[in-house]
Design a protein around this motif. Structure first.
Motif, PDB file in Angstrom:
ATOM      1  N   ILE A 212      35.659  42.108  37.672  1.00  0.00           N
ATOM      2  CA  ILE A 212      35.233  40.858  37.041  1.00  0.00           C
ATOM      3  C   ILE A 212      33.795  40.981  36.531  1.00  0.00           C
ATOM      4  N   ILE A 213      32.968  41.621  37.347  1.00  0.00           N
ATOM      5  CA  ILE A 213      31.570  41.841  36.935  1.00  0.00           C
ATOM      6  C   ILE A 213      31.530  42.700  35.672  1.00  0.00           C
TER       7      ILE A 213
ATOM      8  N   ARG B 209      34.379  34.572  39.334  1.00  0.00           N
ATOM      9  CA  ARG B 209      35.795  34.677  39.749  1.00  0.00           C
ATOM     10  C   ARG B 209      36.587  33.473  39.254  1.00  0.00           C
TER      11      ARG B 209
ATOM     12  N   LEU C 210      42.213  41.280  36.225  1.00  0.00           N
ATOM     13  CA  LEU C 210      40.896  41.429  36.843  1.00  0.00           C
ATOM     14  C   LEU C 210      40.972  40.932  38.282  1.00  0.00           C
ATOM     15  N   ILE C 211      40.976  41.839  39.227  1.00  0.00           N
ATOM     16  CA  ILE C 211      41.229  41.460  40.615  1.00  0.00           C
ATOM     17  C   ILE C 211      39.979  41.577  41.489  1.00  0.00           C
ATOM     18  N   GLU C 212      39.382  42.744  41.492  1.00  0.00           N
ATOM     19  CA  GLU C 212      38.233  42.952  42.368  1.00  0.00           C
ATOM     20  C   GLU C 212      36.960  42.398  41.717  1.00  0.00           C
ATOM     21  N   ASN C 213      35.960  42.116  42.571  1.00  0.00           N
ATOM     22  CA  ASN C 213      34.664  41.651  42.055  1.00  0.00           C
ATOM     23  C   ASN C 213      34.136  42.624  41.014  1.00  0.00           C
ATOM     24  N   SER C 214      34.258  43.913  41.299  1.00  0.00           N
ATOM     25  CA  SER C 214      33.699  44.916  40.388  1.00  0.00           C
ATOM     26  C   SER C 214      34.357  44.818  39.005  1.00  0.00           C
TER      27      SER C 214
ATOM     28  N   VAL D 241      28.977  36.064  41.255  1.00  0.00           N
ATOM     29  CA  VAL D 241      30.391  36.449  41.268  1.00  0.00           C
ATOM     30  C   VAL D 241      31.286  35.288  41.680  1.00  0.00           C
ATOM     31  N   VAL D 242      30.780  34.443  42.580  1.00  0.00           N
ATOM     32  CA  VAL D 242      31.612  33.314  43.011  1.00  0.00           C
ATOM     33  C   VAL D 242      32.015  32.491  41.781  1.00  0.00           C
TER      34      VAL D 242
ATOM     35  N   TYR E 260      37.047  33.779  35.354  1.00  0.00           N
ATOM     36  CA  TYR E 260      37.998  34.822  34.949  1.00  0.00           C
ATOM     37  C   TYR E 260      39.321  34.721  35.720  1.00  0.00           C
ATOM     38  N   ALA E 261      39.554  33.570  36.319  1.00  0.00           N
ATOM     39  CA  ALA E 261      40.775  33.414  37.124  1.00  0.00           C
ATOM     40  C   ALA E 261      42.035  33.627  36.285  1.00  0.00           C
ATOM     41  N   HIS E 262      41.958  33.289  34.995  1.00  0.00           N
ATOM     42  CA  HIS E 262      43.146  33.413  34.132  1.00  0.00           C
ATOM     43  C   HIS E 262      43.433  34.856  33.736  1.00  0.00           C
ATOM     44  N   ARG E 263      42.518  35.759  33.986  1.00  0.00           N
ATOM     45  CA  ARG E 263      42.729  37.158  33.602  1.00  0.00           C
ATOM     46  C   ARG E 263      43.370  37.898  34.791  1.00  0.00           C
TER      47      ARG E 263
END
Lengths: 405, 445
Positions: free
Chosen positions: B95-96, B80, B89-93, B76-77, B83-86
């Protein structure tokens, strides 16, 4: 305060813990802790009000409305007032504050305060999302995967700049060692069975920014825990009603409760200013100096928070926390034993329960009930202090206790 | 064609199989890594998951989704950042989930070979049937204008024969994963002289990106892994046969299995390993290799007899062990097959006699799971062998002759040009078979 009780802090480290098997939920922990306290004070009939401290059952357990669980703990609490309070990891401290205010206002003579959290329902990476709710959500996106470790990693990085990385890392490793060694003396501690031989070298494990954070390793962090703690907050009248001798009570002599704007970043990441403000208020109200304390339970959600806490409490000057810890002053045989049953790193950190757990530990130490973890309380320094922090130094509850005579 | 170009359209043949599903997973994760690079945001990537069994494809997709989720949770590190540009998408879940969706979006399950006609890279993990492989490669090659590269997972079929048979002009090489591909660190890379140099470079880069240990093998049937395993198995079957002159066959099999596990400190006994791979598969691999080994006879009558009696081994779809030479309960052997009587004989009924025949295990012998974690594995293993040399027990004698034969097999792989070095042979056994020490070691002498 009387009749404190801690459940086991359950999670990795305990041999009973198996993440693949079904485990007890909120109900179990609330009942175990609440009923244990009630059994020492004559049952729920003696209680006027209940208060539950909890942070995020709404997400960890998909359960809100915890105040109404009081009547499950004891049917005699049916139709009595009970509320749940929340202030992130200071929720337990807020439960105490709420109970103390009820007693001071005269609306209750006996308040049952329970703190509870059951966190092992999700993997740590998702738990990090849930716990991030203790910060400002508008900053979640820019935050790290492990949000709070990330916040305190930034603080640690700034502290390395300020006092030198090597000394800071050594002090953090010492903090870890003290925590585990103290936890080994407390059967309910999550790290009670920790057998690691060289704790300081383990604590010095190099942080890995690719998998965790830049300046903290997992040993710098508190545990992911399930557990509950409870204690009864009583007036003198309440004490008589419960039939508990004064010698088994601790006196609450001062409370410092402070918040800071959750939407702001710390002005100086190497200082815990809200802790400093809350503790200052509590000590001033109590009319004592930090040097008069016999023991402290401080909120070491991370080793760096423990060290910066020593500075904020005023035990040493700014930037001197690492030296203070390395000199052995916070060890159980030191000048001021801190976190005598392991604190959040050694005993565990069931977030909403932690504030109550700290009070129970001080109650045990000042009433001689700490078992193998018992320290000597000098007659001239009959005071204990708890410091419970929510979020990144945003809500703080500091309470000063005195041994009864 | 760049590394990324080569990965824009990939096909995996036999993708619902045990090996194919793992290869599909690794390929999907690697293609996703390319897809998520900012410079590739406008490019289109495809992985065709091809299998003859339509019924197996939904299960395959479920398996891949679960594995991709696990992989995502571990990184996830990194995600994150990717997917920083999205902004949404905020939480780890979140992004995963987005990553899992993106990877799954790459994969097209199909029963039709035609989808591979647009692929630039084809992984092959169908059964060990040379004619079938040639037929599939030919059909794709004749209908695909992109001159695709074929990476075969064969563990035994010579590559040059596939190249010639399918008329590929050197566009095939061996890229042999170990089971399960997602876990085992080893990839045996078998190149032939006709391979273009950029193909070999690509193979090494791909293996590196998949975080695999590469051992080069020469193109001789069985390569290093099966070259050792098949001969090791034949030696074990031969020893059991000799012992069976003075004891029942099931006791002999039990004894050899026990020596190969407990005395040799290996993760499992040789007959359990044959069951794990499959009695039928082992028999088949021997039959594929045998025509290429004029000086040897890689064949076992005993395995034939078992196979004729329906003994196959292998695993159930949940990964649990099917009965084979040994019968299993909760993954542990509880009985041994006797091909004379056609029955499984419970180990508890004869273990005491057989163990008495073996004699006591020397104290310096460690369980494999302890040895494999020790920092000084070789010197600890050497202590056990030192004890075998001074011990007069049957178990110690058998262990010595077994280990010496294993060493000899390893050295022969070097002498016959299959392996470049004894170190490569040891690496294959250490990483592909999880042995705690390599077979080519002086201390077994």
């Amino acid at each position: 305060m009387i009749a404190g009780y801690n459940t086991i802090s359950m999670g990795t480290g305990r041999k009973e813990f198996n993440p693949k098997k079904e485990r007890p939920g909120l109900e179990h922990y609330l009942k175990e802790a609440g009923q244990a306290t009630l059994s020492h004070i004559g049952g729920g009939a003696r209680v006027d009000e209940g208060v539950v401290g909890n942070f995020m059952a709404s997400r960890f357990n998909k359960q809100a409305h915890l105040g109404a669980f009081m009547a499950m703990v004891d049917p005699a609490l049916q139709y009595k007032p009970s509320i749940r309070v929340e202030g992130a990891c200071a929720s337990g401290g807020l439960a105490l504050v709420t109970g103390i205010k009820s007693v001071l206002s005269g609306s209750a003579e006996v308040v049952l305060a329970i703190g509870v959290e059951v966190q092992n329902t999700v993997k740590a990476i998702y738990g990090a999302d849930i716990l991030a709710g203790a910060g400002w959500f508008q900053r979640r996106k820019e935050g790290q995967a492990y949000f709070f470790p990330g916040q305190f990693s930034d603080r640690a990085g700034a502290y390395y700049q300020k006092i030198g990385r090597e000394k800071a890392r050594l002090a953090m490793a010492r903090w870890y060692r003290n925590a585990i060694e103290n936890a080994r003396l407390c059967p309910t501690a999550q790290e009670f069975e920790n057998k690691t031989a060289n704790l300081e070298s383990q604590g010095l494990t190099e942080p890995n920014p690719k998998s965790f954070t830049a300046h903290l390793n997992v040993f710098d962090c508190s545990k992911v825990s399930d557990g509950a703690s409870s204690i009864a907050i009583v007036s003198e009248e309440g004490l008589r009603r419960c039939g508990v001798p004064v010698s088994e009570a601790v006196e609450v002599i001062a409370v410092g409760h402070a918040v800071d704007d959750i939407t702001t970043l710390p002005a100086d990441p190497t200082r815990l200013d809200t802790i400093a403000a809350a503790v200052k208020k509590a000590l001033e109200t109590a009319g004592i100096t930090p040097g008069q304390l016999a023991t402290i339970e401080t909120h070491d959600c991370f080793s760096i928070a423990g060290i910066l806490g020593m500075e904020a409490i005023g035990l040493c000057g700014e930037g001197e926390g690492a030296d203070f810890v390395l000199a052995g002053h916070t060890a159980r045989d030191g000048k001021i034993p801190v976190n005598t049953t392991g604190g959040l790193i050694g005993w565990g950190h069931p977030t909403g329960a932690t504030g109550v757990h700290q009070a129970v530990t001080i109650w045990e130490q000042l009433t001689g009930k700490a078992g193998a973890a018992q320290i000597t309380i000098p007659a001239e320094r009959p005071y204990g202090l708890t410091v419970n922090m929510g979020g990144d130094d945003k809500t703080v509850v500091a309470i000063v206790y005195r041994k009864t005579t | 064609m760049t590394y990324t170009d080569r990965l824009t359209n990939v096909s995996v043949l036999g993708s619902a199989g045990k090996m194919g599903s793992g290869i599909l997973l690794l390929a999907a994760l690697e293609v996703a890594d390319q897809m998520l690079k900012p410079e590739n945001k406008d490019r289109h990537f495809v992985i065709n998951a091809i299998d003859v069994s339509s019924a197996a494809l939904p299960g395959l997709m479920k398996y891949i989704r679960a594995q991709v989720l696990k992989a995502a949770e571990k990184k996830v590190v990194l995600l994150r950042g990717l997917y920083a540009h999205r902004a949404e998408l905020i939480e780890n879940s979140e992004i995963i989930d987005a990553y899992v969706d993106d990877v799954m979006g790459l994969i097209r399950p199909s029963t039709r070979l035609e989808v591979a006609y647009e692929s630039t890279l084809v992984f092959e993990a169908v059964s060990e049937n040379e004619a079938l492989k040639v037929k599939l490669f030919s059909q794709i090659n004749e209908n695909n204008a992109l001159q695709p590269w074929f990476f075969t997972n064969t563990s035994s079929v010579p590559i040059a024969g596939l190249d010639k048979g399918a008329n590929l002009s050197g566009r095939v090489l061996g890229f042999h994963f170990y089971n399960p591909p997602a876990v085992q660190k080893l990839v045996e890379v078998i190149t032939i002289a006709a391979n273009p140099s950029e193909m070999k470079e690509f193979a090494l880069q791909l293996a590196k990106n998949m975080r695999k240990v590469v051992v080069p093998s020469n193109d001789i049937a069985g390569f290093i892994g099966n070259g050792h395993f098949m001969r090791d198995a034949l030696f074990a079957l031969g020893e059991a046969k000799i012992l069976s002159a003075s004891m029942p066959m099931h006791e002999a099999l039990y004894i050899v299995n026990k020596v190969s596990q407990d005395y040799l400190m290996r993760p499992m006994g040789i007959f359990q390993l044959i069951d794990y791979v499959g009695v039928d598969v082992v028999r088949f691999i021997m039959s594929v290799m045998n025509p290429h080994m004029p000086a040897e006879d890689l064949h076992s009558d005993e395995l034939d007899r078992m196979f004729e009696k329906g003994i196959k081994g292998g695993q159930f779809s949940d990964g649990s062990q099917k009965d084979g030479i040994l019968k299993y309960e909760k993954g542990k052997p509880v009985a041994v097959f006797n091909s004379d009587t056609g029955e499984y004989i419970p180990i508890s009924s004869f273990a005491a006699t057989a163990d008495a025949w073996l004699g006591p295990l020397p104290e310096s012998t460690m369980p494999w799971k302890n040895l494999v974690k020790a920092p000084d594995k070789d010197s600890l293993a050497a202590l056990a062998f030192e004890a075998y040399r001074t011990s007069g027990t049957n178990g110690a004698q058998l262990a010595l002759s077994y280990a010496r034969r294993s060493r000899e097999i390893g050295l022969n792989l070097v002498n016959t040009g299959v392996a470049h070095s004894a170190a490569d042979v040891n690496t294959v056994l250490l990483t592909g078979f999880f042995h705690a020490y390599g077979p080519v070691n002086e201390f077994v002498l």
